[in-house]
Design a protein around this motif. Structure first.
Motif, PDB file in Angstrom:
ATOM      1  N   GLU B  37       0.806  -1.213   0.000  1.00  0.00           N
ATOM      2  CA  GLU B  37       0.000   0.000   0.000  1.00  0.00           C
ATOM      3  C   GLU B  37       0.844   1.270   0.000  1.00  0.00           C
ATOM      4  O   GLU B  37       1.861   1.362   0.684  1.00  0.00           O
ATOM      5  N   ILE B  38       0.358   2.232  -0.783  1.00  0.00           N
ATOM      6  CA  ILE B  38       0.933   3.570  -0.770  1.00  0.00           C
ATOM      7  C   ILE B  38      -0.146   4.500  -0.216  1.00  0.00           C
ATOM      8  O   ILE B  38      -1.297   4.462  -0.653  1.00  0.00           O
ATOM      9  N   VAL B  39       0.229   5.300   0.758  1.00  0.00           N
ATOM     10  CA  VAL B  39      -0.694   6.276   1.322  1.00  0.00           C
ATOM     11  C   VAL B  39      -0.399   7.606   0.639  1.00  0.00           C
ATOM     12  O   VAL B  39       0.765   8.007   0.533  1.00  0.00           O
ATOM     13  N   VAL B  40      -1.435   8.264   0.159  1.00  0.00           N
ATOM     14  CA  VAL B  40      -1.246   9.475  -0.632  1.00  0.00           C
ATOM     15  C   VAL B  40      -2.039  10.615  -0.027  1.00  0.00           C
ATOM     16  O   VAL B  40      -3.206  10.445   0.338  1.00  0.00           O
ATOM     17  N   THR B  41      -1.424  11.773   0.038  1.00  0.00           N
ATOM     18  CA  THR B  41      -2.144  12.952   0.512  1.00  0.00           C
ATOM     19  C   THR B  41      -1.652  14.178  -0.230  1.00  0.00           C
ATOM     20  O   THR B  41      -0.531  14.192  -0.751  1.00  0.00           O
ATOM     21  N   THR B  42      -2.474  15.186  -0.300  1.00  0.00           N
ATOM     22  CA  THR B  42      -2.052  16.432  -0.937  1.00  0.00           C
ATOM     23  C   THR B  42      -2.699  17.595  -0.214  1.00  0.00           C
ATOM     24  O   THR B  42      -3.874  17.537   0.150  1.00  0.00           O
ATOM     25  N   ASP B  43      -1.905  18.608   0.058  1.00  0.00           N
ATOM     26  CA  ASP B  43      -2.390  19.814   0.712  1.00  0.00           C
ATOM     27  C   ASP B  43      -1.677  21.010   0.121  1.00  0.00           C
ATOM     28  O   ASP B  43      -0.465  20.973  -0.062  1.00  0.00           O
ATOM     29  N   ASP B  71      -0.501  14.811   7.778  1.00  0.00           N
ATOM     30  CA  ASP B  71      -1.528  13.849   7.326  1.00  0.00           C
ATOM     31  C   ASP B  71      -0.992  12.419   7.358  1.00  0.00           C
ATOM     32  O   ASP B  71      -1.678  11.506   7.814  1.00  0.00           O
ATOM     33  N   LYS B  75      -1.871   9.046   9.989  1.00  0.00           N
ATOM     34  CA  LYS B  75      -2.330   7.784   9.422  1.00  0.00           C
ATOM     35  C   LYS B  75      -1.316   6.666   9.638  1.00  0.00           C
ATOM     36  O   LYS B  75      -1.374   5.623   8.978  1.00  0.00           O
ATOM     37  N   THR B 132       2.275  17.118  -2.741  1.00  0.00           N
ATOM     38  CA  THR B 132       1.719  15.778  -2.630  1.00  0.00           C
ATOM     39  C   THR B 132       2.757  14.911  -1.931  1.00  0.00           C
ATOM     40  O   THR B 132       3.933  14.928  -2.308  1.00  0.00           O
ATOM     41  N   LEU B 134       3.726  11.015  -0.567  1.00  0.00           N
ATOM     42  CA  LEU B 134       3.461   9.579  -0.675  1.00  0.00           C
ATOM     43  C   LEU B 134       4.065   8.898   0.544  1.00  0.00           C
ATOM     44  O   LEU B 134       5.205   9.201   0.929  1.00  0.00           O
ATOM     45  N   ARG B 333      -9.598  16.616   3.258  1.00  0.00           N
ATOM     46  CA  ARG B 333      -8.223  16.382   3.656  1.00  0.00           C
ATOM     47  C   ARG B 333      -7.461  17.658   3.507  1.00  0.00           C
ATOM     48  O   ARG B 333      -6.309  17.677   3.246  1.00  0.00           O
TER      49      ARG B 333
END
Lengths: 333, 333
Positions: B37-43, B71, B75, B132, B134, B333
């Motif tokens: 799994e790759i956890v992805v977030t962008t702010d 973020d 998680k 972003t 990862l 998010r």
């Protein structure tokens, strides 16, 4: 924007995020299942820089996604997820956000892209949309800009220069339409404006690029500028035959009027979002038959040579332009 | 910006992108090796919304990265790559970009984050930085907002409210410093301003969160608003004990002056970038000993109950606030 408006926005985007990894947009993160290489790209578009304030808002959403799909396509990858950050002007009616979401949803469906997440914020400035696209390589390797070899042939998908004709017809130089046949001005104007607002990256050719390309790049800053990037990264020279450039009917009409200057302009204009790649000469037949099979236009436009820089060469063998600066909005990618 | 300026920018950022997958920032994409799994977030952060126009530019770069690390940390994930999109105002001296790059580089090193790529564009509007991030999950599961269970205890890392005190002291309400002991005004002001400009997400605690948390979120919109997000997603109620809120010395001074109103304000202010999580009561001892071992501050601040919504409860058991709207810049998010 108020908290209520943000809730409204989430309600608009959440139905687009059907992938389980998107967690319905209620979480801080998305989770992507990955095996092997992930190709990652990010491109932002800014009102007044990459699109016009009065461009239809659904096309703004689509353009933001497509310029990123263009990067993945040129690298022989298919998009497996996108994050969309919407930076919305205080002064723009929030009611347009529904149309933005509708346009985005149409393109997510068209290109089969899972929306994984994003961010929304207000801004006192222009509308800005920042997209990150994650891709899966369709071949054994991800072609870089640095892999061109002297002796390679240079290929491009689609047609070039139309996006520039489109934006010029909308802004500084409506007179550019004077170059068009008078009975076709309206049709040509609509055509080139659509090319500006809605780039059409050759996603169907991504797998072929993965298979055949040595070096590749998407054409965003202008054919000559992006070719120059490949030449610099690969430490080679690139010769482009101006006569071989694939042009649309409006492009041909423009060149009929402006001759070599017109050709140079179309080859340096940018916003084409086509794929530029080099391949060994022995792949020529395969490339052409694969393009025919897929219904994708590709054109052989030049050669990779020893040396440095890009030369755009006319019919008589003379160089049409020395430079290749393009109209760069952007850095690197 | 001119093509030359873009080249300069690339020259500033390229040395930061030492990971092979970043391809030295010369390519259109980055390539990340992933298994599982790759956890992805962008702010994104916007000048005038998330930071002030005269905040030191190196702290702007750091804040843009850290709000994304926040973020991932919440998680239970560690960052394995970041993409940084710099949307630079036409009106801001390009000479500041070197300081931006220096600040970014310091934080990439501090948090051991590979810079994978990004984009740079000019804007007629305010400085905007879109990141972003990862991440790799540090545990068997990535806690969501939706996994809180009635009976869980509610925990938060660090201290809350300081960022709000910091921005208030810089903007609308310099008088807020009147709440501080007069011999400590300068020290307190410097402290809370640094907390605003440089959030410190508890990255050292990410693995513990992965191990212990049922539900989690980062606190960006305000403790009560982010707790409300967990409550809504998990279909539970959350009770927060106002007396248990972890406050800094300036926070305590502020509450001494403003009482319950002050407490409510600190609990709804936002920009804390701490991790809020719920855990089964039987994990309490482990959580506290792990926090002690790692030198991370954690506080037990409440309970998950059946029902809906968030209640901030005072010493006498009375509810201090009915709502939990926070100061949301942002969506989801």
């Amino acid at each position: 924007m108020s908290a209520d408006e943000f809730d409204t926005i989430r309600d608009l985007f959440a139905p687009l995020a059907t992938d389980a990894g998107a967690r319905g947009l209620i979480d801080d993160v998305a989770v992507l299942e990955a095996q092997g290489e992930i190709v990652v790209t990010t491109d932002a578009i800014v009102e007044g820089v990459h699109f016009l304030a009065d461009d239809p808002i659904d096309t703004v959403a689509k353009k933001a996604l497509r310029v990123n799909l263009s990067d993945l396509t040129a690298k022989g990858a298919t998009c497996v997820g996108a994050l969309v950050t919407l930076i919305w002007p205080d002064s723009r009616p929030a009611s347009q956000i529904a149309d933005f979401a509708r346009g985005l949803g149409e393109d997510l469906k068209l290109y089969n892209v899972p929306l994984l997440g994003g961010d929304t914020t207000s801004t006192p400035g222009p509308l800005t949309v920042s997209v990150t696209a994650l891709g899966k390589p369709l071949g054994a390797r991800v072609p870089s800009r640095a892999d061109a070899q002297a002796g390679d042939q240079v290929w491009i998908t689609g047609e070039i220069g139309d996006a520039w004709l489109g934006v010029m017809s909308l802004t500084e130089t409506p007179a550019i339409l004077g170059a068009m046949p008078s009975d076709q001005v309206d049709a040509f104007a609509a055509f080139v404006r659509a090319r500006y607002r809605l780039p059409a990256p050759p996603t169907a050719f991504a797998e072929a690029i993965a298979r055949f390309a040595r070096a590749s790049a998407d054409v965003s800053d202008g054919l000559c500028a992006d070719a120059a990037n490949i030449a610099r990264a690969s430490r080679v020279a690139i010769r482009i035959d101006a006569e071989a450039l694939p042009l649309s009917a409006p492009g041909h009409a423009y060149v009929s009027q402006y001759g070599n200057d017109g050709l140079v302009r179309l080859a340096t204009a940018g916003d084409d979002y086509q794929a530029l790649f080099t391949a060994a000469p022995e792949r020529r037949g395969e490339i052409m038959s694969e393009a025919k099979r897929l219904g994708v236009a590709v054109a052989l436009i030049g050669d990779v040579e020893t040396g440095a820089g890009v030369r755009l060469v006319g019919a008589g063998g003379g160089e049409l332009t020395a430079g290749a600066s393009g109209h760069r909005h952007r850095l690197g990618r």
